[in-house]
Design an enzyme around this catalytic site. Sequence first.
Site, PDB file in Angstrom:
ATOM      1  CG  ASN A 160      60.365   4.053 119.115  1.00 25.03           C
ATOM      2  OD1 ASN A 160      60.668   4.407 120.242  1.00 25.03           O
ATOM      3  ND2 ASN A 160      59.132   3.705 118.788  1.00 25.03           N
TER       4      ASN A 160
ATOM      5  CD  GLU B 203      60.646  10.434 124.950  1.00 25.14           C
ATOM      6  OE1 GLU B 203      60.153  10.199 123.840  1.00 25.14           O
ATOM      7  OE2 GLU B 203      60.986  11.552 125.310  1.00 25.14           O
TER       8      GLU B 203
ATOM      9  CG  HIS C 124      56.158  16.103 116.934  1.00 25.58           C
ATOM     10  ND1 HIS C 124      56.131  17.281 117.644  1.00 25.58           N
ATOM     11  CD2 HIS C 124      56.781  15.202 117.740  1.00 25.58           C
ATOM     12  CE1 HIS C 124      56.711  17.104 118.812  1.00 25.58           C
ATOM     13  NE2 HIS C 124      57.115  15.838 118.900  1.00 25.58           N
ATOM     14  CD  GLU C 125      56.225  11.481 117.251  1.00 28.28           C
ATOM     15  OE1 GLU C 125      57.359  11.237 117.712  1.00 28.28           O
ATOM     16  OE2 GLU C 125      55.355  12.109 117.891  1.00 28.28           O
TER      17      GLU C 125
ATOM     18  CG  MET D 109      58.380   6.477 121.117  1.00 23.23           C
ATOM     19  SD  MET D 109      58.875   7.918 122.106  1.00 23.23           S
ATOM     20  CE  MET D 109      60.641   7.866 121.834  1.00 23.23           C
TER      21      MET D 109
ATOM     22  CG  HIS E  15      61.198  13.850 117.761  1.00 21.32           C
ATOM     23  ND1 HIS E  15      61.807  14.806 118.540  1.00 21.32           N
ATOM     24  CD2 HIS E  15      59.961  13.672 118.291  1.00 21.32           C
ATOM     25  CE1 HIS E  15      60.964  15.189 119.507  1.00 21.32           C
ATOM     26  NE2 HIS E  15      59.833  14.524 119.376  1.00 21.32           N
TER      27      HIS E  15
ATOM     28  N   GLY F   5      50.731  10.357 122.160  1.00 23.02           N
ATOM     29  CA  GLY F   5      50.320  10.479 120.759  1.00 23.02           C
ATOM     30  C   GLY F   5      51.118   9.555 119.849  1.00 23.02           C
TER      31      GLY F   5
END
Length: 887
Positions: A270, A126, A302-303, A268, A306, A266
């Site tokens: 994926n 990203e 948070h991740e 990602m 997503h 911070g």
Amino acid sequence: MKTDLPKTILLAEYAPPAYQVSTIDLEFRLDPHATRVTATSRFDRMAGAAADAPLVLDGAGLRLVSIMIDGAPVGPDRYDQQEERLVIRGVPAGFVLTVITEIDPAGNTALEGLYQSNGIFCTQCEAEGFRKITYFPDRPDVMARYRTTIIGDPVVLPVMLSNGNPVADETGPDGLRRIVWEDPFPKPSYLFALVAGDLALHEDSFTTISGRSVALRLYVEPRNADKCAHAMASLKKALAWDETAYGREYDLDIYMIVAVDDFNMGAMENKGLNVFNSKYILARPDTATDADYAGIEAVVAHEYFHNWTGNRITCRDWFQLSLKEGLTVFREQQFVADHQSAAVSRIHDVRVLRAAQFPEDAGPTAHPVRPDSYIEISNFYTSTVYNKGAEVIRMLHTLIGEDAYRRGMDLYFQRHDGQAVTCEDFIRAHADANDLDLGDFFRWYVQAGTPEVSVDTRHDPDAGTFDVTFTQTLAPTPGQPVKQPMVVPVRAALIGPDGAPLPMMLANEPADAPQAGALERVLVLSDRVTRFTFMQLPERPVPSLLRGFSAPVKLDTRAEDADLAFLMGHDDDPFNRWEAAQTYAIRVIHRLIADIGAGRPLVLPLEFREAFTRTITDDALDPALVAEALTLPGESYLAETMSRIDVEGITTARQFVRREIGRSLEPQLIALFDRLEAAEAGQPYAFETAAVGRRSLANLCLAYLGAAGGAAGLERAERRFATATNMTDALGGLLVLADQPGELSQPAFDAFYDRWKDEPLVVDKWFMVQATASRPDALDHVLTLMEHPAFSMRNPNRVRSLIGAFAASNPQGFHAADGRGYEFLADQIVALDAMNPQIAARLVGPFKRWRRYDDRRQGMMRAALERIMSRKSLSRDVYEMVTKSLA
Ligand code: 0A1
Ligand code: ZN
């Protein structure tokens, strides 16, 4: 690096891709300097695209080895290899493309695409990193199913991971291992990930609401195997929370997280294989502070969130970034509020917004939550897109209510699963699910700037009416000279003289109207001026407005000092109690700054000290909230509250308040500190709300005592530093010692380094505390530290800890009157730009407000920016930040 002028990308020019990809087969032959990537993809022309539409692929920094279509080589006569593109002409309507490229992960210092961190191969795709791996339509509206083969030496690379599930694993006669991963979910290229290296596994499992077992795997460097427990516990909480709060279940059999030391951001998200900055995974009580524990819990969640808001439903284009980021930050904030103190977590959200986003909205790079143009998308991972984006979702939630919000979310997931969509699609789902018109609300996505809302009140004791009139203004921002009024939800209560909220009856409202007579109501401002008249109020109430910070606006309540003091003691909304204390402190500091300017002697107002004393001595209050209430507004936010930033005035006035409080309340602060320390003594460390609150208040007492510099306080700081069994307490002591003369501070720094030199994340703290310490030779000390063997420009965490912290959080040092701080930062930006443009561009931040300083400083900051601009080759990243700052 670019030589021609970078191009601006416009939302208005969005066009769907001419070709879609259904599947991609990737093969990586891993080698530090020459990794060979074979990409085999199935392309189909889209209905509506011209039959002669060329195939346009993105690619940057690649060595092209060969191209084939349907197995036949494609010669150079059929393609154009441009700097960041490969254009192939005369392709059929459907075909299989095979591209072989070669890349250099070990030489990749930008940390985008495939790179190595401490020898571990990892990817960051990203927003546009996949094009540094192979030629591909590297845009989020192209979603394909990925199959990834990794070939490597199993001795050097015992762990080889990619998205999805492993489907084959064999070692050939050449001694090389080939492992194949398959991800059943179509995804955009930015969610691709590959990791290979010598990693330790920390494993657990989670049973989903429908009874499926998911393997949870955390991979870290072997020396960090004892720092995984908290991240794993956080992950399990996040999986469970998303099931109950949003009805979202995890969808693969494996969820993997890898922690690496070199990472631009911070973490990602994926698909099935998150890659994290080790700062947001690794924690042990003696190495990580409470703030680190909180950061890990929030970022891991948070991740994970997503997976639904970002991965299953993704963005059509990068202008829509807040579609996934604002929403996911809001979900993360809800999660944190449900697990920690809700009031403290809301205070933290607002502190971040005010320190980072408000200045952005008021400066030269102000942009809407959904920008309409960019030069380099990496520059748009901003506080506006993330934090203000989250505030927009929070306002939607406040306006329509929890049930309607959940209906809207359910429809959004059902309607758009598997798609790449826009912010309009998101709002439309909420409107359709609830039969609402949210057209005006959408202005929050397209208008930049922070609305200013002022309040006038009028009480008529004879009629028993209380008028509250709100007036909103929104100043022009770059490219947006004229603005429409925003839809602003103001959560409000009217507090009676005894501290109890009063029923809120609006004039001309039927008694059975939904909110009639409620003790708290949401007042919706939708025009420039909106007036509310409340009835049956013979005595003048004190309004408590914008409770919980219900909208990202600057509210001027024009409250008297006495009303603020009343709200500090009586408001039943804990956020607004804190807010009243902040507003009061800002007023006091502003008056002191004026006194400094006029050469008047400085005096801490008695009423302020009394309000402070009442809070600190009230044993009934939650220590965490006391600590928040007694923390003065930061220098960055104070600067934001002044039209012309007075560097010396802010520091002197704030320091004066700190010292005066420390001096005049010394006995109370010492008593409180000793009591809190005794409560903690002998207890094992736990990241648990009450204990965190006690530690934070104890450290705050110590900070005030340290500011006063009395012997009793300094002894306690030294003792806490030397005997602490957890990093929160040790750092509390060190921060106090750091601001003392060298004979006290230096031995502490030496001891700290000696103990922690093998723990990179702790060494980062060592750099940061020194970079932000107030000392007359601050810059020279930073320059000395840059020569320290532990410093490296290649590691983003290190750069942030030393250079970033100095420039953003040491105003005295950075804004020193001789301008050397500015020259220093410009030099570092130029040096870093050649290595890591994303990190270099972030360092431009402290220069952005240059127009708000005095003439001399303005001149010096502008000269520093112009010097950067004069460089022959600048990255798009730095070019965009500097030109916009100067415009
Ligand atoms: N999507 C990630 C943030 C992120 C963005 C860009 C990156 O590299 C340039 C890395 C991470 C998140 O919101 O967590
Ligand atoms: Zn995110």
